[in-house]
Design a protein around this motif. Structure first.
Motif, mmCIF file in Angstrom:
data_model
loop_
_atom_site.group_PDB
_atom_site.id
_atom_site.type_symbol
_atom_site.label_atom_id
_atom_site.label_comp_id
_atom_site.label_asym_id
_atom_site.label_seq_id
_atom_site.Cartn_x
_atom_site.Cartn_y
_atom_site.Cartn_z
ATOM 1 N N LYS A 237 0.846 -1.190 0.000
ATOM 2 C CA LYS A 237 0.000 0.000 0.000
ATOM 3 C C LYS A 237 0.880 1.239 0.000
ATOM 4 C CE LYS A 237 -4.327 -1.382 2.244
ATOM 5 N NZ LYS A 237 -5.180 -1.195 3.443
ATOM 6 N N ARG A 238 0.473 2.225 -0.796
ATOM 7 C CA ARG A 238 1.099 3.537 -0.784
ATOM 8 C C ARG A 238 0.174 4.484 -0.039
ATOM 9 N NH1 ARG A 238 1.961 3.034 -7.144
ATOM 10 N NH2 ARG A 238 3.811 1.685 -7.162
ATOM 11 N N HIS A 239 0.631 4.946 1.090
ATOM 12 C CA HIS A 239 -0.153 5.870 1.897
ATOM 13 C C HIS A 239 0.394 7.265 1.686
ATOM 14 C CE1 HIS A 239 -2.993 4.019 4.902
ATOM 15 N NE2 HIS A 239 -3.393 5.277 4.857
ATOM 16 N N ILE A 240 -0.436 8.183 1.261
ATOM 17 C CA ILE A 240 0.035 9.539 0.987
ATOM 18 C C ILE A 240 -0.875 10.549 1.674
ATOM 19 C CG2 ILE A 240 0.988 8.854 -1.252
ATOM 20 C CD1 ILE A 240 -1.310 10.396 -2.576
ATOM 21 N N VAL A 241 -0.280 11.701 1.951
ATOM 22 C CA VAL A 241 -1.005 12.870 2.440
ATOM 23 C C VAL A 241 -0.695 14.012 1.494
ATOM 24 C CG1 VAL A 241 -1.259 14.551 4.307
ATOM 25 C CG2 VAL A 241 -0.977 12.137 4.842
ATOM 26 N N THR A 242 -1.706 14.686 1.011
ATOM 27 C CA THR A 242 -1.537 15.829 0.118
ATOM 28 C C THR A 242 -2.140 17.067 0.769
ATOM 29 O OG1 THR A 242 -3.647 15.588 -1.058
ATOM 30 C CG2 THR A 242 -1.792 14.255 -1.835
ATOM 31 N N LEU A 338 5.638 3.192 -11.377
ATOM 32 C CA LEU A 338 4.679 3.042 -10.289
ATOM 33 C C LEU A 338 3.452 2.239 -10.694
ATOM 34 C CD1 LEU A 338 4.802 6.634 -8.764
ATOM 35 C CD2 LEU A 338 6.103 4.619 -8.090
ATOM 36 N N ALA A 339 3.453 1.685 -11.925
ATOM 37 C CA ALA A 339 2.311 0.868 -12.333
ATOM 38 C C ALA A 339 2.172 -0.350 -11.431
ATOM 39 C CB ALA A 339 2.473 0.430 -13.787
ATOM 40 N N VAL A 353 8.092 7.105 -5.307
ATOM 41 C CA VAL A 353 6.917 7.966 -5.153
ATOM 42 C C VAL A 353 7.355 9.423 -5.030
ATOM 43 C CG1 VAL A 353 4.925 8.493 -3.697
ATOM 44 C CG2 VAL A 353 5.573 6.117 -4.109
ATOM 45 N N TYR A 354 8.397 9.671 -4.263
ATOM 46 C CA TYR A 354 8.894 11.042 -4.114
ATOM 47 C C TYR A 354 9.536 11.538 -5.400
ATOM 48 C CZ TYR A 354 8.045 11.478 0.893
ATOM 49 O OH TYR A 354 7.439 11.597 2.127
#
Length: 368
Positions: A237-242, A338-339, A353-354
């Motif tokens: 899982k990729r967890h992100i905050v924007t 990132l596919a 991701v960065y």
């Protein structure tokens, strides 16, 4: 129909409303010299037109014409209607690519479309590490290394498939691992995020953000992974905050079997000191519950606002605030690296991701 010219006239007059069929009848009638049928067809067309005008009125005549057009469109295939709708929308709406915007965003002078321009390199170069005082002098241009890393991120190719006009893939790979361990791309993303927000007329530090996760499959490379039962995905899982503009504030990667409430604590732990004013998050109903709120107490006074779907909603529904982070995932997924999660380590997966976020920020700053 030769014995019944009036029936032929009515039939032909009705067909004249279908351009693909009616246009064939007047020449055919004239060629056969069937003057009675031709006269009946013409008279019937005039009578139908006058009758429709009387029945619908002067202002109702366009409605009658639109109805006939709609009947014709109903006989078209779904693909034809879709093409017609797209063409009409493009012609009536403001087009994104104009002569000004094309010159502004063109990348014709680069080896590849992923290469950084002079303006973009000017944003990254101050953050590049200096040459080491000991050891062999550096003989590789860091700009070429950055171009190679962005090429891999954009195309998703393997290290060994890196084109020969870049530095050797072992050299690029060595720089990537070194910068990954030093957290270089996280630092660049942080600095560029502040610049981008200030350039947009906003405060450098966001006060509110949006949080969400994305489950992606892994490959045979190995490394930590898990099974997300909700998405039926085996991977990570990729967890992100924007922020509320959709720019990446923080990211964390973990096995997919980790619940979103637990993964949110990991990503908030990495950003709570970098952004002291960020204390409010918009999230979906998965993050609801006392467990996450209790876990966030040690990071400060955080509040989480749950944006829920309507109870009677069916299918897709555009929800306020939550669509921002979904758009960010779409931006990041333009990079084929990132596919899937091709990395053997979580640290490398997080760094890519960065890297995708840094590429987005430098292009936005270089082409405001």
């Amino acid at each position: 129909m030769e014995r019944r010219p009036w029936l032929s006239g009515i039939f032909i007059g009705l067909l004249t409303y279908k351009p693909q069929f009616g246009i064939l009848f007047p020449p055919a009638l004239l060629a056969s010299r069937n003057w009675r049928a031709f006269g009946s067809a013409t008279a019937t067309s005039v009578i139908l037109g006058v009758g429709a005008a009387i029945a619908f009125g002067y202002h109702g005549w366009p409605l009658f014409i639109d109805t006939l057009k709609r009947l014709t469109e109903n006989e078209m295939s779904d693909f034809s209607r879709l093409c017609k709708m797209v063409v009409s929308n493009q012609s009536s709406r403001h087009r994104m690519w104009t002569e000004i915007t094309r010159r502004k965003h063109e990348r014709e002078g680069q080896r590849y479309a992923s290469d950084v321009t002079d303006a973009e390199w000017a944003l990254i170069e101050p953050h590049m590490p200096a040459a080491k005082p000991l050891g062999r002098p550096r003989d590789t241009e860091l700009r070429d290394v950055v171009d190679a890393i962005l090429y891999i991120a954009r195309t998703g190719c393997q290290w060994r498939m890196l084109p020969k006009d870049f530095p050797p893939f072992t050299t690029v790979q060595g720089y990537f691992y070194d910068w990954r361990d030093n957290g270089l791309f996280e630092k660049i993303n942080f600095e560029l995020l502040l610049q981008t927000r200030e350039a947009a007329g906003r405060e450098a530090s966001p006060s509110a953000g949006v949080i969400d996760s994305q489950s992606v499959k892994t490959t045979e490379s190995g490394g930590p992974r898990g099974y997300d039962a909700a998405k039926k995905v085996k991977g990570r899982k990729r967890h992100i905050v924007t922020d509320t503009c959709g720019l990446l504030v923080g990211a964390e990667v973990h096995p997919a079997d980790v619940q979103d409430r637990d993964g949110a604590r990991l990503v908030i732990e990495t950003i709570h000191q970098l952004f002291p004013w960020l204390r409010h998050l918009f999230a979906d109903s998965v993050y609801n519950g006392p467990n996450l709120r209790e876990a966030l107490v040690k990071f400060g006074d955080w509040t989480i606002e749950i944006v829920k779907r309507a109870a009677d909603a069916a299918g897709f529904q555009l929800l306020p605030r939550r669509w921002v982070v979904e758009r960010t995932f779409a931006w990041l997924n333009r990079n084929r690296r990132l596919a899937k999660d091709f990395e053997a380590s979580i640290a490398s997966a997080k760094t890519w991701v960065y890297i995708a976020s840094v590429q987005l920020l430098i292009r936005r700053l270089a082409c405001p």
